[in-house]
Design an enzyme around this catalytic site. Sequence first.
Site, short mmCIF file in Angstrom:
data_model
loop_
_atom_site.label_atom_id
_atom_site.label_comp_id
_atom_site.label_asym_id
_atom_site.label_seq_id
_atom_site.Cartn_x
_atom_site.Cartn_y
_atom_site.Cartn_z
N PHE A 135 0.86 -1.18 0.00
CA PHE A 135 0.00 0.00 0.00
C PHE A 135 0.90 1.23 0.00
CE2 PHE A 135 -2.66 3.38 1.68
CZ PHE A 135 -3.77 3.25 0.86
N ASP A 220 9.49 2.42 1.49
CA ASP A 220 8.36 3.20 1.98
C ASP A 220 8.23 2.92 3.47
OD1 ASP A 220 5.86 3.98 2.85
OD2 ASP A 220 4.79 3.34 1.05
N LYS A 249 2.89 9.82 8.06
CA LYS A 249 2.22 9.34 9.27
C LYS A 249 2.80 9.88 10.59
CE LYS A 249 -0.10 5.17 7.58
NZ LYS A 249 -1.49 5.48 7.83
C1 LIG Z 1 3.12 2.23 3.79
C2 LIG Z 1 2.21 3.36 3.39
N1 LIG Z 1 2.56 4.13 2.36
C3 LIG Z 1 1.78 5.17 1.97
C4 LIG Z 1 0.59 5.45 2.61
C5 LIG Z 1 -0.24 6.60 2.15
O1 LIG Z 1 -0.14 7.66 3.06
P1 LIG Z 1 -1.19 8.86 3.03
O2 LIG Z 1 -2.51 8.30 3.42
O3 LIG Z 1 -0.64 9.86 4.01
O4 LIG Z 1 -1.19 9.39 1.64
C6 LIG Z 1 0.21 4.66 3.70
C7 LIG Z 1 -1.08 4.92 4.39
O5 LIG Z 1 -1.62 4.09 5.06
C8 LIG Z 1 1.04 3.59 4.10
O6 LIG Z 1 0.70 2.79 5.11
#
Ligand SMILES: Cc1ncc(COP(=O)(O)O)c(C=O)c1O
Length: 395
Positions: A135, A220, A249
């Site tokens: 994700f 990520d 986050k």
């Molecule tokens: C690993 C990861 N990358 C990217 C995102 C996306 O972040 P945002 O919701 O701040 O765009 C999330 C959100 O849950 C995430 O868990």
Amino acid sequence: MTNWQELEHKYFMNTVERVPLTLVRGEGTRVWDEDGREYLDFVGGWGVNSLGHCSPVVAEAVAEQAHTLIQTSNQFYTTPQIRLAELLVQNSCLDKVFFCNSGAEANEGAVKLARRYGKLHLNGAYEVITAMNSFHGRTLAMVAASGQPKFQQPYVPLPVGFINVEYNNIEVIKTATTKETCAVMLEPVQGEGGVNLPDDNYLIAVRAWCDQRGILLILDEIQTGIGRMGTLFAYEQYGVEPDIMTLAKGLGSGVPIGAILAKDRASVFTPGEHGSTFGGNPLACAAAYATLRFILDNDIAGNVRRVGQYLITGLESLRQKFQFITDVRGRGLLVAMEFSSDIAWSVAMACLDSGLLVNRLKPNALRFMPPLIICRDEIDEALGILDKVLSGIAS
Ligand SMILES: Cc1ncc(COP(=O)(O)O)c(C=O)c1O
């Protein structure tokens, strides 16, 4: 009394299946609803409230910055973003920082950076290999990057340039690598996709493959970073260093901010090639600086290691007791509990009735992501509620 939930249905786009609860206040690990009822929060704003709700450290930094300077354009130097960039670089293996506003935006920027690298050093290579069940966010490109059909199907055709392969399998990355590949992008531990931990040698093998092919490794760490897994960054636990890392986050403990970090050799943007109006905004950077300073100065990652293990041990005991719990997995304070059937929503609702907020990760799994400052007593309290709720289901 205002019926907020009815108003939401009237005015809000229908994008989320909300829990029937209207929160009005938070403090530390607790939140309160509009009737004054208290809840212990193991959702933590989806792994965001690292220092808990309305941490005085963050609230004071925001208040002071709000009275000093809230926003300028990035044409000018501003001190909060430079101080924060310095702190991130001094405490990571990366050399350069770009600030933005969210996780998806950080990942978009990371992919743009990898494509620039591909243009400059890899004969125009532009493809990024990502994992199934990953994700990476909700923008169109990040939907293409996230290897989950349920997020992709409603939006086909998707932007090109992303190859989704099985997670935790180095061979499929090797097979998918072509002369068009500029990077591999992975979550060190998959969060939203199920709290999936890789084998110990997976990331080492991916790193070695990227080195062999001269392509970039993007990690990520939006969910795993800033102490969530018991070290400041998850890569520290897997014996690898990324070329590019993304954060969001927990970085601002609830104030929206994202970041792209890169090694010098991968930091190839030149002026005008990337940008953001709000990215690096003094207010957000003051909040993130206060958060990170507190995490470093108080060894919050150490607390996460200790209480995280305590939580996992407690959940394991529940697994011994209830046969319908099929798995407990995670590290630090990113933990999932899986069931043999699709009872996660009803367990989450019963927990809510008993004053505990937990996240339904999948129809058959819960995720626990409390603030990083949580203590053993609060974990005992949560385990007690879970025990009671699961006993009700078992009987
Ligand atoms: C690993 C990861 N990358 C990217 C995102 C996306 O972040 P945002 O919701 O701040 O765009 C999330 C959100 O849950 C995430 O868990």
